[in-house]
Design an enzyme around this catalytic site. Structure first.
Site, short mmCIF file in Angstrom:
data_model
loop_
_atom_site.label_atom_id
_atom_site.label_comp_id
_atom_site.label_asym_id
_atom_site.label_seq_id
_atom_site.Cartn_x
_atom_site.Cartn_y
_atom_site.Cartn_z
N HIS A 17 40.82 35.50 40.37
CA HIS A 17 41.89 35.45 41.38
C HIS A 17 41.73 36.62 42.36
CE1 HIS A 17 44.44 33.40 38.07
NE2 HIS A 17 44.33 32.50 39.02
N LYS A 41 55.94 23.87 32.97
CA LYS A 41 54.73 24.48 32.43
C LYS A 41 55.12 25.69 31.58
CE LYS A 41 50.12 25.30 34.34
NZ LYS A 41 49.37 25.46 35.57
N ARG A 90 36.20 26.27 41.33
CA ARG A 90 35.22 26.80 40.40
C ARG A 90 34.17 25.74 40.08
NH1 ARG A 90 40.02 28.52 36.59
NH2 ARG A 90 40.76 26.71 37.72
N SER A 128 42.60 31.67 33.52
CA SER A 128 43.65 32.40 32.80
C SER A 128 43.74 31.88 31.37
CB SER A 128 45.00 32.21 33.49
OG SER A 128 44.95 32.67 34.80
#
Ligand code: ADP
Length: 159
Positions: A17, A41, A90, A128
Site C-alpha cells: 500500500h 467485512k 497485483r 493484508s
C-alpha cells in the site's frame, strides 16, 4: 488541480500500500487515503486503529490525508473534490473484481476515473490477509509491513 483518493480496507496497511501511496502522491495535488468502514467485512483492526496506523506511516507526506468513510466511493470523491480513484493491481486475480468495481463507479458517476497502478514486483504477492495469517502462525513479517504495524499486529494477537 486534480485530487485523488486511494480507497481500501487497510487492515492493516502494508509496504505494498505504501509503495502505491508514495508513487501516486507525486502525481496529484492531494491524495486522500480513504479507509472504508465496511460493516459487512469483519476486520482485524478497528476503523480507528487502522486510521492511526496509516497516519503514522504517512506522517510528513504533506499532500496526503487520511479519512474514514462508510459512504459510496463516488460520494466520497464528490465530498473531497477528487476526480480520480487509485487502485493497485497485483495479480490477474485482482482484475475481475477491480473491473467490476470501476464499471459500477463509472455508471454511478462518469466524471470520476479509476486509475490502476501496477504493484511493484517486490510486493505483487503481498496482501493484508497474508500478513495477518503469517503473524498468527508466529512468522516474521518485518519485510512486509512498517515497524509500527508489525508491533500493532503482535500486540493484537497477544490480547
Ligand atoms: P480492499 O478491501 O478495498 O481491496 P485493500 O486494503 O485490500 O482493500 O486494498 C486496497 C487497494 O490496494 C486495492 O486496490 C489493492 O489491490 C491494493 N493493494 C493491496 N495490496 C497491495 C500491494 N501489495 N501492492 C499494490 N497494491 C496493493
Amino acid at each position: 488541480m486534480i485530487n485523488a483518493i486511494y480507497p481500501g480496507s487497510f487492515d492493516p496497511i502494508t509496504n505494498g500500500h505504501l509503495d502505491i501511496i508514495n508513487r501516486t502522491r507525486k502525481l496529484y495535488n492531494k491524495l486522500f487515503i480513504v479507509i472504508n468502514e465496511n460493516i459487512n467485512k469483519k476486520t482485524f483492526f478497528s476503523i480507528e486503529e487502522r486510521k492511526q496506523l496509516v497516519e503514522e506511516c504517512v506522517k510528513g507526506m504533506d499532500n496526503v490525508e487520511v479519512v474514514i468513510t462508510n459512504k459510496l466511493t463516488v460520494e466520497v470523491c464528490k465530498e473531497l473534490n477528487a476526480q480520480v480513484i487509485i487502485r493497485g493491481l497485483r495479480m490477474v486475480s485482482d482484475f475481475e473484481y477491480e473491473l467490476q468495481m470501476s464499471s459500477f463507479n463509472r455508471i454511478l458517476d462518469s466524471d470520476v476515473e479509476t486509475i490502476f497502478i501496477m504493484a511493484d514486483h517486490n510486493y505483487s504477492f503481498l496482501s493484508s490477509s497474508s500478513v495477518k495469517e503469517i503473524v498468527l502462525f508466529g512468522g516474521n513479517i518485518s519485510q512486509f509491513v512498517p515497524k509500527n504495524v508489525e508491533l500493532a499486529l503482535r500486540q493484537k494477537i497477544k490480547s
